[in-house]
Design an enzyme around this catalytic site. Structure first.
Site, PDB file in Angstrom:
ATOM      1  N   GLY A   1       0.807  -1.218   0.144  1.00  0.00           N
ATOM      2  CA  GLY A   1      -0.019  -0.064  -0.043  1.00  0.00           C
ATOM      3  C   GLY A   1       0.810   1.141   0.005  1.00  0.00           C
TER       4      GLY A   1
ATOM      5  N   THR B   1       1.947   4.815   3.558  1.00  0.00           N
ATOM      6  CA  THR B   1       2.919   5.381   4.587  1.00  0.00           C
ATOM      7  C   THR B   1       4.167   5.557   3.464  1.00  0.00           C
ATOM      8  OG1 THR B   1       3.606   2.971   4.757  1.00  0.00           O
ATOM      9  CG2 THR B   1       2.330   4.366   6.326  1.00  0.00           C
TER      10      THR B   1
ATOM     11  N   LYS C   1       7.097   7.528   1.539  1.00  0.00           N
ATOM     12  CA  LYS C   1       7.425   8.719   1.707  1.00  0.00           C
ATOM     13  C   LYS C   1       7.475   9.234   0.180  1.00  0.00           C
ATOM     14  CE  LYS C   1      11.550   7.126   2.996  1.00  0.00           C
ATOM     15  NZ  LYS C   1      11.315   5.739   3.629  1.00  0.00           N
TER      16      LYS C   1
ATOM     17  N   ASP D   1       0.730  -8.474  -0.517  1.00  0.00           N
ATOM     18  CA  ASP D   1      -0.617  -7.807  -0.446  1.00  0.00           C
ATOM     19  C   ASP D   1      -0.633  -6.585  -1.161  1.00  0.00           C
ATOM     20  OD1 ASP D   1      -3.267  -7.748   1.328  1.00  0.00           O
ATOM     21  OD2 ASP D   1      -2.418  -5.639   1.441  1.00  0.00           O
TER      22      ASP D   1
ATOM     23  N   TYR E   1      -4.253   0.605  -5.035  1.00  0.00           N
ATOM     24  CA  TYR E   1      -2.859   1.095  -4.585  1.00  0.00           C
ATOM     25  C   TYR E   1      -2.409   1.335  -6.328  1.00  0.00           C
ATOM     26  CZ  TYR E   1      -3.408  -1.682  -0.369  1.00  0.00           C
ATOM     27  OH  TYR E   1      -3.889  -2.252   0.912  1.00  0.00           O
TER      28      TYR E   1
ATOM     29  N   LYS F   1      -7.440  -6.739  -4.016  1.00  0.00           N
ATOM     30  CA  LYS F   1      -8.681  -6.482  -3.477  1.00  0.00           C
ATOM     31  C   LYS F   1      -9.491  -5.775  -4.466  1.00  0.00           C
ATOM     32  CE  LYS F   1      -6.110  -5.715   0.680  1.00  0.00           C
ATOM     33  NZ  LYS F   1      -4.904  -4.847   0.373  1.00  0.00           N
TER      34      LYS F   1
ATOM     35  N   HIS G   1     -12.598  -4.977  -0.431  1.00  0.00           N
ATOM     36  CA  HIS G   1     -11.789  -4.150   0.122  1.00  0.00           C
ATOM     37  C   HIS G   1     -12.334  -3.299   1.330  1.00  0.00           C
ATOM     38  CE1 HIS G   1      -7.630  -1.732  -0.726  1.00  0.00           C
ATOM     39  NE2 HIS G   1      -8.065  -1.514   0.756  1.00  0.00           N
TER      40      HIS G   1
ATOM     41  N   ASN H   1     -11.821  -4.934   6.240  1.00  0.00           N
ATOM     42  CA  ASN H   1     -12.456  -3.627   6.969  1.00  0.00           C
ATOM     43  C   ASN H   1     -13.997  -4.104   6.974  1.00  0.00           C
ATOM     44  OD1 ASN H   1     -10.405  -1.823   7.033  1.00  0.00           O
ATOM     45  ND2 ASN H   1     -10.519  -1.967   4.852  1.00  0.00           N
TER      46      ASN H   1
ATOM     47  N   LYS I   1       4.503  -3.223   5.844  1.00  0.00           N
ATOM     48  CA  LYS I   1       5.081  -2.486   4.491  1.00  0.00           C
ATOM     49  C   LYS I   1       6.459  -1.834   4.583  1.00  0.00           C
ATOM     50  CE  LYS I   1       6.272   1.194   2.173  1.00  0.00           C
ATOM     51  NZ  LYS I   1       7.224   2.380   2.475  1.00  0.00           N
ATOM     52  N   SER I   2       7.335  -2.367   3.649  1.00  0.00           N
ATOM     53  CA  SER I   2       8.722  -1.572   3.629  1.00  0.00           C
ATOM     54  C   SER I   2       9.153  -1.555   2.143  1.00  0.00           C
ATOM     55  CB  SER I   2       9.673  -2.264   4.729  1.00  0.00           C
ATOM     56  OG  SER I   2      10.873  -1.370   4.430  1.00  0.00           O
TER      57      SER I   2
ATOM     58  N   ASN J   1      12.234  -0.576   1.885  1.00  0.00           N
ATOM     59  CA  ASN J   1      13.711  -0.812   2.249  1.00  0.00           C
ATOM     60  C   ASN J   1      14.294  -2.240   2.401  1.00  0.00           C
ATOM     61  OD1 ASN J   1      15.874  -1.085   4.993  1.00  0.00           O
ATOM     62  ND2 ASN J   1      16.081   1.033   4.090  1.00  0.00           N
TER      63      ASN J   1
HETATM   64  N1  LIG Z   1      -7.146  -3.596   3.850  1.00  0.00           N
HETATM   65  C1  LIG Z   1      -6.798  -2.323   3.968  1.00  0.00           C
HETATM   66  O1  LIG Z   1      -7.856  -1.382   4.185  1.00  0.00           O
HETATM   67  C2  LIG Z   1      -5.492  -1.809   4.351  1.00  0.00           C
HETATM   68  C3  LIG Z   1      -5.210  -0.532   4.855  1.00  0.00           C
HETATM   69  C4  LIG Z   1      -3.865   0.012   4.825  1.00  0.00           C
HETATM   70  C5  LIG Z   1      -3.067  -0.924   4.787  1.00  0.00           C
HETATM   71  N2  LIG Z   1      -3.215  -2.084   4.144  1.00  0.00           N
HETATM   72  C6  LIG Z   1      -2.085  -3.100   3.738  1.00  0.00           C
HETATM   73  O2  LIG Z   1      -1.169  -3.216   5.185  1.00  0.00           O
HETATM   74  C7  LIG Z   1      -0.142  -2.612   4.691  1.00  0.00           C
HETATM   75  C8  LIG Z   1       0.961  -2.208   5.866  1.00  0.00           C
HETATM   76  O3  LIG Z   1       0.149  -1.069   6.367  1.00  0.00           O
HETATM   77  P1  LIG Z   1       0.747   0.358   6.505  1.00  0.00           P
HETATM   78  O4  LIG Z   1       1.525   0.690   5.192  1.00  0.00           O
HETATM   79  O5  LIG Z   1      -0.457   1.426   6.826  1.00  0.00           O
HETATM   80  O6  LIG Z   1       1.662   0.509   7.752  1.00  0.00           O
HETATM   81  P2  LIG Z   1       2.856  -0.396   8.455  1.00  0.00           P
HETATM   82  O7  LIG Z   1       3.362  -1.605   7.716  1.00  0.00           O
HETATM   83  O8  LIG Z   1       2.527  -0.712   9.856  1.00  0.00           O
HETATM   84  O9  LIG Z   1       4.190   0.732   8.452  1.00  0.00           O
HETATM   85  C9  LIG Z   1       4.808   1.148   7.514  1.00  0.00           C
HETATM   86  C10 LIG Z   1       5.701   2.221   7.700  1.00  0.00           C
HETATM   87  O10 LIG Z   1       6.749   1.523   8.571  1.00  0.00           O
HETATM   88  C11 LIG Z   1       8.185   1.709   8.168  1.00  0.00           C
HETATM   89  N3  LIG Z   1       9.047   0.514   8.399  1.00  0.00           N
HETATM   90  C12 LIG Z   1       8.646  -0.904   7.997  1.00  0.00           C
HETATM   91  N4  LIG Z   1       9.456  -1.616   8.650  1.00  0.00           N
HETATM   92  C13 LIG Z   1      10.075  -1.052   9.699  1.00  0.00           C
HETATM   93  C14 LIG Z   1      10.933  -1.808  10.791  1.00  0.00           C
HETATM   94  N5  LIG Z   1      11.222  -2.771  10.801  1.00  0.00           N
HETATM   95  N6  LIG Z   1      11.461  -0.685  11.473  1.00  0.00           N
HETATM   96  C15 LIG Z   1      11.045   0.712  11.539  1.00  0.00           C
HETATM   97  N7  LIG Z   1      10.124   1.017  10.683  1.00  0.00           N
HETATM   98  C16 LIG Z   1       9.700   0.284   9.667  1.00  0.00           C
HETATM   99  C17 LIG Z   1       8.078   1.977   6.595  1.00  0.00           C
HETATM  100  O11 LIG Z   1       9.047   2.660   6.227  1.00  0.00           O
HETATM  101  P3  LIG Z   1      10.066   1.933   4.855  1.00  0.00           P
HETATM  102  O12 LIG Z   1       9.394   1.393   3.855  1.00  0.00           O
HETATM  103  O13 LIG Z   1      10.961   2.958   4.729  1.00  0.00           O
HETATM  104  O14 LIG Z   1      10.741   0.884   5.687  1.00  0.00           O
HETATM  105  C18 LIG Z   1       6.724   2.708   6.452  1.00  0.00           C
HETATM  106  O15 LIG Z   1       7.093   4.076   6.760  1.00  0.00           O
HETATM  107  C19 LIG Z   1      -0.186  -1.655   3.338  1.00  0.00           C
HETATM  108  O16 LIG Z   1       0.828  -1.464   2.624  1.00  0.00           O
HETATM  109  C20 LIG Z   1      -1.188  -2.515   2.779  1.00  0.00           C
HETATM  110  O17 LIG Z   1      -0.499  -3.552   2.052  1.00  0.00           O
HETATM  111  C21 LIG Z   1      -4.632  -2.515   4.002  1.00  0.00           C
END
Ligand SMILES: NC(=O)c1ccc[n+]([C@@H]2O[C@H](COP(=O)([O-])OP(=O)(O)OC[C@H]3O[C@@H](n4cnc5c(N)ncnc54)[C@H](OP(=O)(O)O)[C@@H]3O)[C@@H](O)[C@H]2O)c1
Ligand SMILES: *[C@@H]1O[C@H](CO)[C@@H](O)[C@H](O)[C@H]1NC(C)=O
Length: 329
Positions: free
Chosen positions: A42, A45, A47, A71, A76, A105, A138, A177, A277-278, A280
């Site tokens: 997704g 988050t 940058k 995922d 997206y 989704k 979704h 959701n 999500k990352s 990196n």
């Molecule tokens: N179904 C839905 O409605 C829905 C909604 C939201 C999200 N999602 C899914 O869930 C995934 C994850 O959610 P999200 O993107 O909201 O948030 P997340 O995975 O909780 O957080 C991502 C953030 O954390 C950083 N990060 C990743 N690993 C890290 C680590 N080990 N240490 C420190 N920072 C770290 C990432 O930066 P870097 O990339 O720089 O590492 C990014 O800024 C999405 O990508 C998507 O696939 C689904």
């Protein structure tokens, strides 16, 4: 899932030829298996400097590191790049298609029954795949192309999802959701239990009632935004815990892990598939390295205590739409 069953599932850890430990799997109610961690793609988050090219690269790195589950979603707008990362990994013989588990989704503006199969075919074309492993609604909310509320009910959408599965375009079908009322309603009216409900779960939104309900119905929960407010989010006033929280730091030191890994492991202990999500490479590798230790029930409980019922994702602009799911909090 019972702790005993979970312990059993988590012991079935396999190795690929390169030696990277592959994640264990959870069993779905339709007989299929789902890898216990997924790479999030997704863009919420990302940058400003991050490009779609970074998504392609992240998917490749993830597969190289041993992730088998990716995922994505139509909304997206990165399914093409996800597909390119997959194609490159297959071409380089890191994996075959059947080793991978791909989730995408259906977006809210394609909720009419007859729109579902064409929407999935469109996603498959972008992904360069003949099938996905999991297709999710979704959101329960339906919108028109212009984003205003539409009056399509998710029971109608679900019938389209069932058709997509019958056609072999997806191995499993599920939702995202949906709240407890909506899951119960869907099961009661269609008798087809979703394989998965993908919802937000993290230390500030532990979702115990909804997770327990899903698991009692044999529905596997996928947990999005697993890091909650540990990672930098828009608001500086966001609630704890942050990555330097003493409770999490103590656990991290005990196990020789980072606090991010502690939180991912917390979800796995609860039988939930985290979706970190990352883009990196080092963090992609780190986030998958959570299968060589476990948290005690008391540690899981200590993290549950952070709960504040505060969401990272709430989409308040849909608050007055009829099927808006986040009513209690
Ligand atoms: N179904 C839905 O409605 C829905 C909604 C939201 C999200 N999602 C899914 O869930 C995934 C994850 O959610 P999200 O993107 O909201 O948030 P997340 O995975 O909780 O957080 C991502 C953030 O954390 C950083 N990060 C990743 N690993 C890290 C680590 N080990 N240490 C420190 N920072 C770290 C990432 O930066 P870097 O990339 O720089 O590492 C990014 O800024 C999405 O990508 C998507 O696939 C689904
Ligand atoms: C789920 O959402 C529906 C539709 O908005 C609402 O009527 C219901 O009260 C919600 N249930 C819960 C448990 O939040």
């Amino acid at each position: 899932m019972s702790p005993l069953l979970l312990a059993f599932v988590l012991t079935i850890i396999s190795y690929n030829e390169a030696g990277a430990v592959q994640p264990p799997t959870f069993k779905l109610n339709d007989g299929n298996e789902i890898p216990a961690i997924a790479l999030g793609t997704g863009r919420g988050t990302a940058k400003e400097s991050e490009t779609l090219e970074d998504v392609r690269q992240a998917v490749y790195w993830a597969i190289e590191a041993g992730y088998r589950h990716i995922d994505t979603a139509a909304v997206y707008f990165d399914e093409e790049q996800v597909g390119q990362g997959i194609a490159q990994a297959i071409a380089d013989k890191l994996v075959t298609r059947k080793d991978l588990y791909i989730t995408t989704k259906l977006w809210n503006d394609k909720h009419r029954r007859e729109q579902v199969v064409p929407a999935l075919k469109d996603s498959l074309k972008k992904l360069g795949l003949e099938y996905v492993d999991l297709y999710l609604i979704h959101f329960p909310v339906a919108v028109k192309a212009d984003g205003t509320s539409d009056d399509v009910h998710y029971v109608d959408t679900w019938k389209g999802m069932m058709e997509a599965k019958e056609l072999g375009l997806t191995r499993s079908i599920g939702v995202s959701n949906f709240n407890t009322t909506q899951i119960a309603d869907l099961i009661q009216r269609t008798k087809v239990v979703p394989a998965v409900n993908e919802i937000e779960v993290n230390p500030t939104l532990t979702q115990e009632a909804l997770v327990n309900y899903c698991q009692s119905q044999g529905i596997v929960v996928m947990g999005y935004s697993p890091f909650g407010f540990l990672v930098s989010r828009r608001s500086a006033s966001a609630p704890p815990p942050r990555s330097d929280d003493p409770v999490l730091v103590a656990m991290a030191q005990k196990y020789g892990k980072t606090t991010a890994q502690i939180v991912l492991r917390y979800l796995i202990e609860r039988g939930i598939v985290p979706i970190p999500k990352s883009t990196n490479k080092a963090r992609i590798v780190q986030n998958k390295d959570v299968f060589d230790f476990s948290l005690t029930p008391a540690e899981v409980e200590a993290i549950n205590k952070f709960n504040k019922n505060i969401r990272v994702i709430s989409i308040s602009s849909w608050k007055n739409y009829p099927l808006y799911p986040f009513c209690e909090y």
